[in-house]
Scaffold this active site. Structure first.
Site, PDB file in Angstrom:
ATOM      1  N   ASP A  18      39.010  25.894  40.040  1.00 14.32           N
ATOM      2  CA  ASP A  18      38.906  27.123  39.435  1.00 14.32           C
ATOM      3  C   ASP A  18      38.799  27.341  37.897  1.00 14.32           C
ATOM      4  OD1 ASP A  18      39.209  30.129  39.783  1.00 14.32           O
ATOM      5  OD2 ASP A  18      41.339  30.124  38.678  1.00 14.32           O
ATOM      6  N   TYR A  39      37.981  29.268  34.109  1.00 13.35           N
ATOM      7  CA  TYR A  39      38.379  30.138  33.252  1.00 13.35           C
ATOM      8  C   TYR A  39      37.213  30.641  32.169  1.00 13.35           C
ATOM      9  CZ  TYR A  39      42.240  32.073  30.175  1.00 13.35           C
ATOM     10  OH  TYR A  39      43.149  32.823  29.289  1.00 13.35           O
ATOM     11  N   ARG A  48      49.571  35.062  22.599  1.00 12.80           N
ATOM     12  CA  ARG A  48      49.295  34.043  21.407  1.00 12.80           C
ATOM     13  C   ARG A  48      49.050  35.098  20.117  1.00 12.80           C
ATOM     14  NH1 ARG A  48      46.878  30.755  24.837  1.00 12.80           N
ATOM     15  NH2 ARG A  48      44.766  31.541  24.156  1.00 12.80           N
ATOM     16  N   GLU A  84      43.252  38.204  40.797  1.00 13.00           N
ATOM     17  CA  GLU A  84      42.302  38.097  39.899  1.00 13.00           C
ATOM     18  C   GLU A  84      40.998  38.218  40.747  1.00 13.00           C
ATOM     19  OE1 GLU A  84      44.413  35.020  36.878  1.00 13.00           O
ATOM     20  OE2 GLU A  84      42.853  34.094  38.212  1.00 13.00           O
ATOM     21  N   GLU A  91      37.392  37.480  41.375  1.00 10.31           N
ATOM     22  CA  GLU A  91      36.490  36.217  40.822  1.00 10.31           C
ATOM     23  C   GLU A  91      35.206  36.348  41.947  1.00 10.31           C
ATOM     24  OE1 GLU A  91      38.130  32.643  40.316  1.00 10.31           O
ATOM     25  OE2 GLU A  91      40.231  33.370  39.481  1.00 10.31           O
ATOM     26  N   ASP A  95      41.979  35.113  43.268  1.00 13.36           N
ATOM     27  CA  ASP A  95      42.708  34.050  43.229  1.00 13.36           C
ATOM     28  C   ASP A  95      44.314  34.334  42.782  1.00 13.36           C
ATOM     29  OD1 ASP A  95      43.567  31.449  42.604  1.00 13.36           O
ATOM     30  OD2 ASP A  95      43.020  31.557  40.458  1.00 13.36           O
ATOM     31  N   ARG A 120      52.472  35.854  37.874  1.00  8.17           N
ATOM     32  CA  ARG A 120      52.329  35.456  36.622  1.00  8.17           C
ATOM     33  C   ARG A 120      53.363  35.020  35.896  1.00  8.17           C
ATOM     34  NH1 ARG A 120      47.041  35.632  35.794  1.00  8.17           N
ATOM     35  NH2 ARG A 120      46.175  37.194  36.406  1.00  8.17           N
ATOM     36  N   GLN A 151      53.893  31.463  36.636  1.00  5.71           N
ATOM     37  CA  GLN A 151      52.783  30.696  35.958  1.00  5.71           C
ATOM     38  C   GLN A 151      53.293  30.631  34.287  1.00  5.71           C
ATOM     39  OE1 GLN A 151      48.951  32.745  36.125  1.00  5.71           O
ATOM     40  NE2 GLN A 151      47.986  31.315  34.913  1.00  5.71           N
ATOM     41  N   TYR A 177      52.975  26.569  33.172  1.00  3.07           N
ATOM     42  CA  TYR A 177      51.658  26.092  32.747  1.00  3.07           C
ATOM     43  C   TYR A 177      51.441  25.138  31.592  1.00  3.07           C
ATOM     44  CZ  TYR A 177      50.716  29.127  28.756  1.00  3.07           C
ATOM     45  OH  TYR A 177      50.794  29.874  27.471  1.00  3.07           O
ATOM     46  N   LYS A 226      49.716  29.582  41.758  1.00  6.44           N
ATOM     47  CA  LYS A 226      48.380  29.637  42.324  1.00  6.44           C
ATOM     48  C   LYS A 226      48.174  29.209  43.660  1.00  6.44           C
ATOM     49  CE  LYS A 226      46.105  31.316  38.385  1.00  6.44           C
ATOM     50  NZ  LYS A 226      45.172  32.200  37.986  1.00  6.44           N
ATOM     51  N   THR A 245      44.574  31.499  48.044  1.00  4.33           N
ATOM     52  CA  THR A 245      43.268  32.183  47.371  1.00  4.33           C
ATOM     53  C   THR A 245      42.389  32.723  48.620  1.00  4.33           C
ATOM     54  OG1 THR A 245      43.427  30.474  45.800  1.00  4.33           O
ATOM     55  CG2 THR A 245      41.263  31.530  46.165  1.00  4.33           C
ATOM     56  N   THR A 264      38.713  34.598  36.292  1.00  2.00           N
ATOM     57  CA  THR A 264      38.919  36.244  36.338  1.00  2.00           C
ATOM     58  C   THR A 264      37.776  36.702  35.757  1.00  2.00           C
ATOM     59  OG1 THR A 264      41.254  36.260  36.413  1.00  2.00           O
ATOM     60  CG2 THR A 264      40.374  38.430  35.661  1.00  2.00           C
ATOM     61  N   GLU A 315      45.966  42.307  32.553  1.00  2.00           N
ATOM     62  CA  GLU A 315      45.213  43.092  31.726  1.00  2.00           C
ATOM     63  C   GLU A 315      45.440  44.667  31.910  1.00  2.00           C
ATOM     64  OE1 GLU A 315      41.262  40.634  31.030  1.00  2.00           O
ATOM     65  OE2 GLU A 315      41.993  40.230  32.920  1.00  2.00           O
TER      66      GLU A 315
END
Length: 425
Positions: free
Chosen positions: A131, A133, A147, A204, A206, A238, A242, A245, A249, A258, A262, A359, A373
């Site tokens: 997968d 990104y 962040r 997600e 995709e 996917d 969250r 994750q 992660y 994950k 899928t 995504t 999001e």
């Protein structure tokens, strides 16, 4: 006329909104109640064309056993020239001005089945799953949430298609229900993690591409021929926990958040069918390193939508609510770049390897390809048409994704990938 000619018509009628006109002809695996044998079919309109029947009738120059192997792998392994020639032959047989199949009522009765009368299966044996990104908008949105918004993208993101190895074993076909995963999650007001069902289950949006031509160990795939190694594309969800994750992660990336499932769509749309919809990808700054530099347009104009059907509305006609509309052409890193980077180290691929796009999000809020999001990590829940709210997916909710390329009076579509979330075990 070529198979992509927009003026082509089939004796199997299709509407302008149909995902499977004669210009598409995607491949998949199906069975039915009368014959549980898994076999290869092609979607045309609301029908499935049984390729084993055509082979037995000497209308395809391949033995019927190729189409009775239970997956597309054996057929795909024959190579790019065979995929292309087979699609061209099927297109010729389906044309409205060709009487060979059109007027043979006995053969038509045996070779065609209604799509609503068959069961669709995983189209290929998935050898491995990676997968990526690759949406700049998605990476920026996530980076801004977790962040510094001024430094949303990590230093490597504009230089390298970021990816991770997922679990091929839990790739499932559309319509397969999945249980809510359990795992470790760290609540903000306690020091130690707890073990519990995920409270922030997400989708997600995709696409995925499937490897048709493998490369040997130690032999990278050049970006200029990368797409010749791709058999076709599918829609891909996917699913993501969250909260699991966020705790797991660092430093090695997603794991249990994950690996529980899928989902992919059952019909594989070939790269040949997508060729008329090739477009330029976004400008890349800084310029990628030479092995990632593209000489051709490698993006595709694919409209994408996500629908959520809440448990409260289950079974009600027309109860699904569209919560996202976006387009694949906005992806920063292309499939060719992903495959070139994946193999530049000498990593080999196999027929049936699945590569997820990551995504797919656009710049507008309604074009975000995840609830993370769309709801700002649950802080601004969606208000549904029934008055209910959703920050993340609840038990019993169903997610459906669809996508298509818009031609002149026709569509080359992917159908749907759907999935329902069951309670944790």
């Amino acid at each position: 006329m070529q198979p992509n000619d927009p003026t082509l018509k089939s004796f199997i009628e299709t509407s302008p909104e149909c995902h499977f006109p004669i210009q598409n002809l995607p491949f998949g695996i199906f069975s039915n109640l009368e014959d549980p044998t898994l076999r290869v079919g092609v979607a045309i309109g609301d029908q499935v064309l049984d390729l084993a029947i055509l082979a037995d009738a000497d209308l395809l120059p391949l033995p019927s056993e190729i189409f009775l192997s239970g997956s597309l792998n054996q057929f795909v392994a024959l190579g790019h020239a065979t995929w292309r020639a087979t699609r061209e032959l099927i297109s010729h047989l389906l044309r409205d001005d060709n009487p060979l199949l059109r007027d043979d009522q006995t053969l038509r009765a045996a070779a065609f089945l209604r799509q609503d009368a068959v069961t669709l299966h995983l189209p290929m044996e998935i050898a491995g799953y990676t997968d990526f990104y690759s949406s700049k908008e998605h990476a920026t949105n996530v980076g801004s949430m977790f962040r510094d918004p001024e430094n949303a993208l990590l230093p490597n993101w504009l230089h390298i298609p970021i990816g991770y190895n997922g679990r091929a074993s839990s790739v499932v076909v559309s319509g397969t229900a999945l249980h809510r995963p359990k795992g470790q999650l760290k609540l903000p007001d306690v020091d130690a993690p707890i073990f519990a069902p995920s409270r922030k289950l997400d989708f997600e949006l995709e696409t995925g591409f499937l490897i048709g031509q493998p490369n040997a160990l130690g032999e990278p795939i050049d970006i200029n021929v990368a797409e010749q190694h791709i058999f076709g594309m599918v829609l891909l969800n996917d699913w993501s926990a969250r909260d699991l994750q966020q705790w797991e992660y660092v430093p090695l990336g997603p794991f249990n958040s994950k690996s529980f499932g899928t989902s992919i769509s059952p019909w594989v749309v070939t790269m040949e069918a997508l060729e008329p919809f090739r477009v330029a990808s976004p400008v890349q700054q800084p310029t990628p390193l030479p092995y990632l530099q593209q000489q051709t347009d490698n993006a595709y104009d694919i409209a994408l939508e996500v629908t959520l059907t809440p448990i409260e509305d289950e079974g009600k006609p027309g109860s699904g609510q569209t919560i996202c509309k976006t387009n694949f052409k906005a992806m920063y890193w292309t499939m060719a770049q992903q495959l070139a980077h994946h193999t530049v180290s000498g990593c080999n691929t196999k027929v049936g390897d699945l590569m997820g796009s990551g995504t797919i999000s656009g710049s507008a809020s309604g074009a975000f390809g995840s609830l993370l999001e769309l709801t700002r990590n649950g802080q601004k829940p969606l208000i549904l048409a029934n008055g209910m709210q959703r920050g993340f997916i609840q038990d019993g909710d169903a997610i459906s994704m669809t996508g298509w390329c818009q031609g002149d009076g026709y569509r080359v579509g992917f159908g749907q990938v759907t999935g329902k979330i069951l309670p944790a075990r």
